[in-house]
Write an enzyme that holds these catalytic residues in place. Structure first.
Site, PDB file in Angstrom:
ATOM      1  N   LYS A 184       0.803   3.985  -2.988  1.00 61.07           N
ATOM      2  CA  LYS A 184       0.355   5.350  -2.713  1.00 61.07           C
ATOM      3  C   LYS A 184       1.445   6.387  -2.985  1.00 61.07           C
ATOM      4  CE  LYS A 184      -3.968   4.908  -1.648  1.00 61.07           C
ATOM      5  NZ  LYS A 184      -4.964   5.386  -2.638  1.00 61.07           N
ATOM      6  N   TYR A 230       0.828  -1.210   0.000  1.00 67.95           N
ATOM      7  CA  TYR A 230       0.000   0.000   0.000  1.00 67.95           C
ATOM      8  C   TYR A 230       0.862   1.260   0.000  1.00 67.95           C
ATOM      9  CZ  TYR A 230      -3.827   3.082   1.566  1.00 67.95           C
ATOM     10  OH  TYR A 230      -4.755   4.091   1.689  1.00 67.95           O
TER      11      TYR A 230
END
Length: 311
Positions: free
Chosen positions: A176, A172
């Protein structure tokens, strides 16, 4: 049409927006606020569980009904952002239904949290596919139309997990932070066509965030703090970014945390070392590391930086 525009009066009249992952949480709030501001909205959501498993739920349909109850125009879309043909289908659906596309909000997301030495390739690939590749797919599908019409706004959801760091989220965090780089590249490449691109880190208690562990006292305290973060608070800022009043705003990284709005820094050199003789490994160890260490960033997580209660 008697649409309620009490929060953002007609800022987006005549505009057409696509919001991915808009069936719940932050995406739902954004879709509704875009409609209140006068935009026609394509509400994209697969309606899957957090694990990615198929469900019988159609949350996008419910959001479209809410938009129509406001007097606005909405369209449900169930394409997958991770599939380039599906992304193209979303943009085409917007053009078929409403005649154009003006705003793309890349909000769709998933989680496969695991401490790094236990993270599988499938865990990594699944998150990269939705967040980073999905952002590319949808943005790329819209790009020719933005170029042709000489205008367009991309708004990509990043996270302080990528900007600062977090435990158990290597996939993640990578996705991101990758979105931040992609947003900047789009801003640079598309500026001559009047197209802008920005990243926003939303702080909100949503279905996705609610999956984080709350087993230890520290984790429980963090979760209680996160529950105070209202997902609908992100939406007014996104509407503002999508409006023509923000045509000069591009290549930036923002954050929204309830009633707080942040502008984040971007990497620039903070210290420099040089030598006329050239460096050896030993001279780097002896001179450079001691010079730089006072400016090294500690291994902070997002919660170590944002320590105060949300306003």
């Amino acid at each position: 049409m008697n649409i309620d525009r009490s929060s953002s009066p007609a800022l987006l009249a005549g505009k057409v927006a696509l919001v991915t992952g808009a069936g719940r949480g932050v995406g739902r709030g954004i879709a509704l606020e875009l409609a209140r501001a006068g935009a026609a909205v394509v509400v994209n959501d697969l309606g899957v569980a957090l694990s990615g498993a198929a469900t019988e739920e159609w949350p996008a349909a419910a959001v479209v009904k809410e938009i129509e109850a406001l007097g606005g125009r909405g369209l449900m879309d169930r394409n997958n952002v991770a599939d380039s043909a599906g992304a193209a289908g979303m943009i085409q659906a917007a053009r078929d239904a409403f005649g154009r596309i003006d705003i793309v909000v890349n909000n769709a997301g998933n989680l496969r949290d695991a401490i790094f030495h236990r993270m599988t390739e499938a865990d990594f690939d699944a998150v990269i596919a939705v967040h980073l590749k999905g952002t590319f797919n949808v943005s790329r599908a819209a790009a020719p139309y933005f170029k042709e019409q000489g205008s367009g706004a991309y708004i990509h959801m990043t996270s302080t997990s990528g900007l600062v760091g977090n435990f158990g989220q290597a996939n993640y965090c990578a996705a991101k932070l990758g979105i931040v780089g992609l947003s900047k590249a789009i801003a640079l490449d598309m500026q001559k066509f009047g197209v802008r691109s920005n990243a926003v880190a939303p702080f909100a208690w949503t279905r996705m965030v609610s999956s984080i562990p709350d087993e230890t006292p520290e984790q429980k305290a963090r979760v209680e703090g996160l529950k105070k973060l209202v997902p609908e608070k992100i939406a007014p800022f996104v509407v503002a970014l999508g409006s023509d009043r923000a045509k000069h705003v591009s290549g930036q990284i923002f954050g929204v945390r309830n009633n707080e709005i942040y502008l984040f820094s971007q990497p620039r050199p903070v210290r420099t070392a040089h030598t006329a003789e050239g460096w050896t490994a030993q001279s780097v160890i002896d001179r450079v590391f001691p010079m730089f260490e006072n400016d090294f960033y500690p291994l902070h997580r997002s919660g170590d930086v944002f320590t105060w209660e949300p306003v």
